[in-house]
Design a protein around this motif. Structure first.
Motif, PDB file in Angstrom:
ATOM      1  N   ILE A   1     -33.398 -44.308  -4.749  1.00 30.69           N
ATOM      2  CA  ILE A   1     -34.534 -43.426  -5.001  1.00 30.69           C
ATOM      3  C   ILE A   1     -34.507 -42.262  -4.013  1.00 30.69           C
ATOM      4  O   ILE A   1     -34.129 -42.419  -2.857  1.00 30.69           O
ATOM      5  CB  ILE A   1     -35.879 -44.175  -4.892  1.00 30.69           C
ATOM      6  CG1 ILE A   1     -36.026 -44.848  -3.526  1.00 30.69           C
ATOM      7  CG2 ILE A   1     -36.039 -45.180  -6.014  1.00 30.69           C
ATOM      8  CD1 ILE A   1     -37.397 -45.455  -3.285  1.00 30.69           C
ATOM      9  N   MET A   2     -34.897 -41.089  -4.496  1.00 32.25           N
ATOM     10  CA  MET A   2     -34.972 -39.916  -3.628  1.00 32.25           C
ATOM     11  C   MET A   2     -36.303 -39.913  -2.891  1.00 32.25           C
ATOM     12  O   MET A   2     -37.347 -40.217  -3.465  1.00 32.25           O
ATOM     13  CB  MET A   2     -34.831 -38.640  -4.455  1.00 32.25           C
ATOM     14  CG  MET A   2     -34.979 -37.362  -3.642  1.00 32.25           C
ATOM     15  SD  MET A   2     -33.733 -37.188  -2.326  1.00 32.25           S
ATOM     16  CE  MET A   2     -32.290 -36.784  -3.325  1.00 32.25           C
ATOM     17  N   MET A   3     -36.252 -39.579  -1.611  1.00 29.46           N
ATOM     18  CA  MET A   3     -37.459 -39.467  -0.809  1.00 29.46           C
ATOM     19  C   MET A   3     -37.720 -37.999  -0.499  1.00 29.46           C
ATOM     20  O   MET A   3     -36.785 -37.190  -0.396  1.00 29.46           O
ATOM     21  CB  MET A   3     -37.338 -40.269   0.490  1.00 29.46           C
ATOM     22  CG  MET A   3     -36.926 -41.711   0.292  1.00 29.46           C
ATOM     23  SD  MET A   3     -37.237 -42.767   1.729  1.00 29.46           S
ATOM     24  CE  MET A   3     -38.884 -43.337   1.378  1.00 29.46           C
ATOM     25  N   TYR A   4     -39.014 -37.666  -0.338  1.00 32.15           N
ATOM     26  CA  TYR A   4     -39.408 -36.275  -0.145  1.00 32.15           C
ATOM     27  C   TYR A   4     -40.379 -36.134   1.024  1.00 32.15           C
ATOM     28  O   TYR A   4     -41.164 -37.039   1.307  1.00 32.15           O
ATOM     29  CB  TYR A   4     -40.105 -35.724  -1.392  1.00 32.15           C
ATOM     30  CG  TYR A   4     -39.225 -35.673  -2.625  1.00 32.15           C
ATOM     31  CD1 TYR A   4     -38.514 -34.521  -2.941  1.00 32.15           C
ATOM     32  CD2 TYR A   4     -39.120 -36.779  -3.469  1.00 32.15           C
ATOM     33  CE1 TYR A   4     -37.714 -34.469  -4.077  1.00 32.15           C
ATOM     34  CE2 TYR A   4     -38.316 -36.740  -4.599  1.00 32.15           C
ATOM     35  CZ  TYR A   4     -37.615 -35.578  -4.897  1.00 32.15           C
ATOM     36  OH  TYR A   4     -36.831 -35.535  -6.018  1.00 32.15           O
TER      37      TYR A   4
ATOM     38  N   ALA B   1     -33.377 -37.569   1.328  1.00 34.71           N
ATOM     39  CA  ALA B   1     -32.132 -38.279   1.026  1.00 34.71           C
ATOM     40  C   ALA B   1     -32.470 -39.427   0.086  1.00 34.71           C
ATOM     41  O   ALA B   1     -33.630 -39.805  -0.062  1.00 34.71           O
ATOM     42  CB  ALA B   1     -31.475 -38.805   2.304  1.00 34.71           C
ATOM     43  N   GLU B   2     -31.437 -39.959  -0.547  1.00 39.23           N
ATOM     44  CA  GLU B   2     -31.631 -41.139  -1.387  1.00 39.23           C
ATOM     45  C   GLU B   2     -31.603 -42.396  -0.524  1.00 39.23           C
ATOM     46  O   GLU B   2     -30.841 -42.483   0.450  1.00 39.23           O
ATOM     47  CB  GLU B   2     -30.548 -41.225  -2.461  1.00 39.23           C
ATOM     48  CG  GLU B   2     -30.748 -40.263  -3.614  1.00 39.23           C
ATOM     49  CD  GLU B   2     -29.816 -40.574  -4.769  1.00 39.23           C
ATOM     50  OE1 GLU B   2     -28.735 -41.165  -4.520  1.00 39.23           O
ATOM     51  OE2 GLU B   2     -30.160 -40.231  -5.914  1.00 39.23           O
TER      52      GLU B   2
ATOM     53  N   TRP C   1     -31.641 -36.264   7.451  1.00 37.94           N
ATOM     54  CA  TRP C   1     -32.113 -37.539   6.880  1.00 37.94           C
ATOM     55  C   TRP C   1     -30.992 -38.328   6.217  1.00 37.94           C
ATOM     56  O   TRP C   1     -31.073 -39.557   6.162  1.00 37.94           O
ATOM     57  CB  TRP C   1     -33.251 -37.267   5.902  1.00 37.94           C
ATOM     58  CG  TRP C   1     -34.483 -36.765   6.564  1.00 37.94           C
ATOM     59  CD1 TRP C   1     -34.988 -35.500   6.541  1.00 37.94           C
ATOM     60  CD2 TRP C   1     -35.384 -37.528   7.389  1.00 37.94           C
ATOM     61  NE1 TRP C   1     -36.130 -35.410   7.281  1.00 37.94           N
ATOM     62  CE2 TRP C   1     -36.403 -36.650   7.822  1.00 37.94           C
ATOM     63  CE3 TRP C   1     -35.418 -38.856   7.807  1.00 37.94           C
ATOM     64  CZ2 TRP C   1     -37.448 -37.064   8.635  1.00 37.94           C
ATOM     65  CZ3 TRP C   1     -36.460 -39.275   8.632  1.00 37.94           C
ATOM     66  CH2 TRP C   1     -37.450 -38.396   9.040  1.00 37.94           C
ATOM     67  N   LYS C   2     -29.974 -37.658   5.711  1.00 43.12           N
ATOM     68  CA  LYS C   2     -28.878 -38.389   5.072  1.00 43.12           C
ATOM     69  C   LYS C   2     -28.185 -39.307   6.085  1.00 43.12           C
ATOM     70  O   LYS C   2     -27.770 -40.410   5.738  1.00 43.12           O
ATOM     71  CB  LYS C   2     -27.874 -37.406   4.463  1.00 43.12           C
ATOM     72  CG  LYS C   2     -28.420 -36.700   3.221  1.00 43.12           C
ATOM     73  CD  LYS C   2     -27.353 -35.819   2.577  1.00 43.12           C
ATOM     74  CE  LYS C   2     -27.904 -35.161   1.320  1.00 43.12           C
ATOM     75  NZ  LYS C   2     -26.887 -34.296   0.666  1.00 43.12           N
TER      76      LYS C   2
ATOM     77  N   THR D   1     -42.075 -40.989  -2.674  1.00 40.75           N
ATOM     78  CA  THR D   1     -41.108 -41.357  -3.705  1.00 40.75           C
ATOM     79  C   THR D   1     -41.776 -41.347  -5.072  1.00 40.75           C
ATOM     80  O   THR D   1     -42.997 -41.299  -5.192  1.00 40.75           O
ATOM     81  CB  THR D   1     -40.532 -42.758  -3.445  1.00 40.75           C
ATOM     82  OG1 THR D   1     -41.606 -43.734  -3.460  1.00 40.75           O
ATOM     83  CG2 THR D   1     -39.811 -42.829  -2.114  1.00 40.75           C
TER      84      THR D   1
ATOM     85  N   PRO E   1     -36.662 -32.240  -0.493  1.00 38.22           N
ATOM     86  CA  PRO E   1     -35.904 -33.495  -0.626  1.00 38.22           C
ATOM     87  C   PRO E   1     -35.329 -33.932   0.716  1.00 38.22           C
ATOM     88  O   PRO E   1     -34.937 -33.098   1.538  1.00 38.22           O
ATOM     89  CB  PRO E   1     -34.800 -33.132  -1.620  1.00 38.22           C
ATOM     90  CG  PRO E   1     -34.649 -31.651  -1.494  1.00 38.22           C
ATOM     91  CD  PRO E   1     -36.002 -31.114  -1.168  1.00 38.22           C
TER      92      PRO E   1
ATOM     93  N   SER F   1     -31.253 -46.603  -0.783  1.00 40.82           N
ATOM     94  CA  SER F   1     -30.891 -47.739  -1.638  1.00 40.82           C
ATOM     95  C   SER F   1     -31.363 -49.033  -0.999  1.00 40.82           C
ATOM     96  O   SER F   1     -31.552 -49.118   0.219  1.00 40.82           O
ATOM     97  CB  SER F   1     -29.381 -47.784  -1.869  1.00 40.82           C
ATOM     98  OG  SER F   1     -28.695 -47.975  -0.641  1.00 40.82           O
TER      99      SER F   1
ATOM    100  N   THR G   1     -42.805 -29.646  -1.767  1.00 42.00           N
ATOM    101  CA  THR G   1     -41.926 -30.763  -1.408  1.00 42.00           C
ATOM    102  C   THR G   1     -40.577 -30.258  -0.901  1.00 42.00           C
ATOM    103  O   THR G   1     -40.143 -29.142  -1.207  1.00 42.00           O
ATOM    104  CB  THR G   1     -41.663 -31.684  -2.618  1.00 42.00           C
ATOM    105  OG1 THR G   1     -41.009 -30.930  -3.650  1.00 42.00           O
ATOM    106  CG2 THR G   1     -42.955 -32.268  -3.145  1.00 42.00           C
TER     107      THR G   1
END
Length: 299
Positions: free
Chosen positions: A268-271, A166-167, A295-296, A152, A164, A169, A162
């Motif tokens: 936050i977006m995770m990678y 998912a975000e 991942w979403k 992150t 992406p 929260s 990288t």
């Protein structure tokens, strides 16, 4: 002569120390004890110093033995690394892969991916570890991990590749029996100050450490993973932010209660990330497989 020292002798010395006896070491090396005794005696003759004190019931390493073992292990590690490099050069498949996941990433998707890889029948030693906050980028930077799941923050430019995910929260929550459970409205810094905060420190070793969701509090309890943080907050030890995807059931049944907090905590977006200079086939397989994971739905 020192140039007579063999890898076989160093492996024998290492096995004796690991297994605790000549007999157990010989068994682990698929040798008879007399052959191991001969190997160690020859090593002692080559070095010109006894490696074991045999005056006791159980042979103990002498100071010279400890020195040879310590430096011999470095030679064995270097040899193994060299052989791995040669094998990878010849086949394109590395022999060892180090996978690190952020503590907010559940382990099940990682295990499922490993299970799928095992179906290929390709030999691979896998080391799993857990990082927090900026620790993912730090693990890649310091080369203690080959691929990170859930990095992150700001993306370093040029050094890494990288994908992406998912975000994620987070919700500021308290236990149902915590004094703040009945609080109405938005919690201010003054409201939070009398209570204990539960935090997960950044695991970075070389890069500057980061922080998230910190507030001034009477006491702080530091834990090393999100599972422990959830447990501590469920028990009412303290308060703080927790990832929504990991506490959905606790929120639904009322064990944890979400509160509005003055601290901003946007999603936050995770990678998935790995070093750009890596070319191993196993790394590429895992990067593609992890990138294809939904991942979403998980996060």
């Amino acid at each position: 002569m020192l140039n007579s020292i063999t890898l076989e002798a160093l492996r024998a010395l290492d096995a004796i120390d690991q297994k605790g006896s000549f007999a157990a070491a010989a068994n682990s090396l698929h040798k008879v004890p007399s052959a191991l005794t001969y190997t160690i005696k020859k090593l002692e003759d080559d070095i010109g110093s006894p490696l074991f004190d045999r005056s006791q019931h159980r042979a103990q390493l002498t100071p010279s033995g400890k020195l040879v073992l310590e430096q011999g292990r470095e030679i064995l590690k270097a040899t193994d690394r060299m052989m791995e490099s040669v094998q990878q050069l010849e086949s394109g498949w590395e022999r060892h892969l180090r996978i690190a996941r952020d503590t907010m990433i559940p382990c099940d998707p990682v295990f499922n991916t490993i299970q799928d890889f095992n179906k290929l029948g390709q030999p691979l030693d896998i080391t799993l570890s857990v990082e927090a906050l900026g620790g993912g980028w730090d693990a890649l930077h310091s080369k203690r991990a080959d691929i990170i799941i859930g990095a992150t923050g700001e993306l370093p430019k040029g050094l890494f590749k990288t994908m992406p995910m998912a975000e994620v929260s987070a919700a500021f929550v308290v236990a149902k029996d915590h004094p703040l459970a009945e609080f109405e409205g938005e919690l201010s810094s003054k409201d939070l100050e009398p209570y204990t905060s539960i935090v997960i420190p950044d695991t970075s070793q070389l890069l500057p450490a980061r922080s998230a969701g910190l507030f001034t509090s009477r006491n702080t309890i530091r834990v090393d993973n999100v599972e422990a943080k959830i447990k501590a907050q469920l028990m009412g030890f303290g308060v703080g932010f927790l990832p929504r995807h990991l506490i959905k059931e606790h929120l639904a049944c009322g064990d944890l209660i979400e509160k509005q907090c003055y601290l901003p905590r946007p999603p936050i977006m995770m990678y998935i990330a790995w070093r750009a200079d890596q070319e191993g086939k196993a790394l590429k397989w895992f990067a593609n497989a992890l990138g294809a994971t939904n991942w979403k739905a998980i996060l």
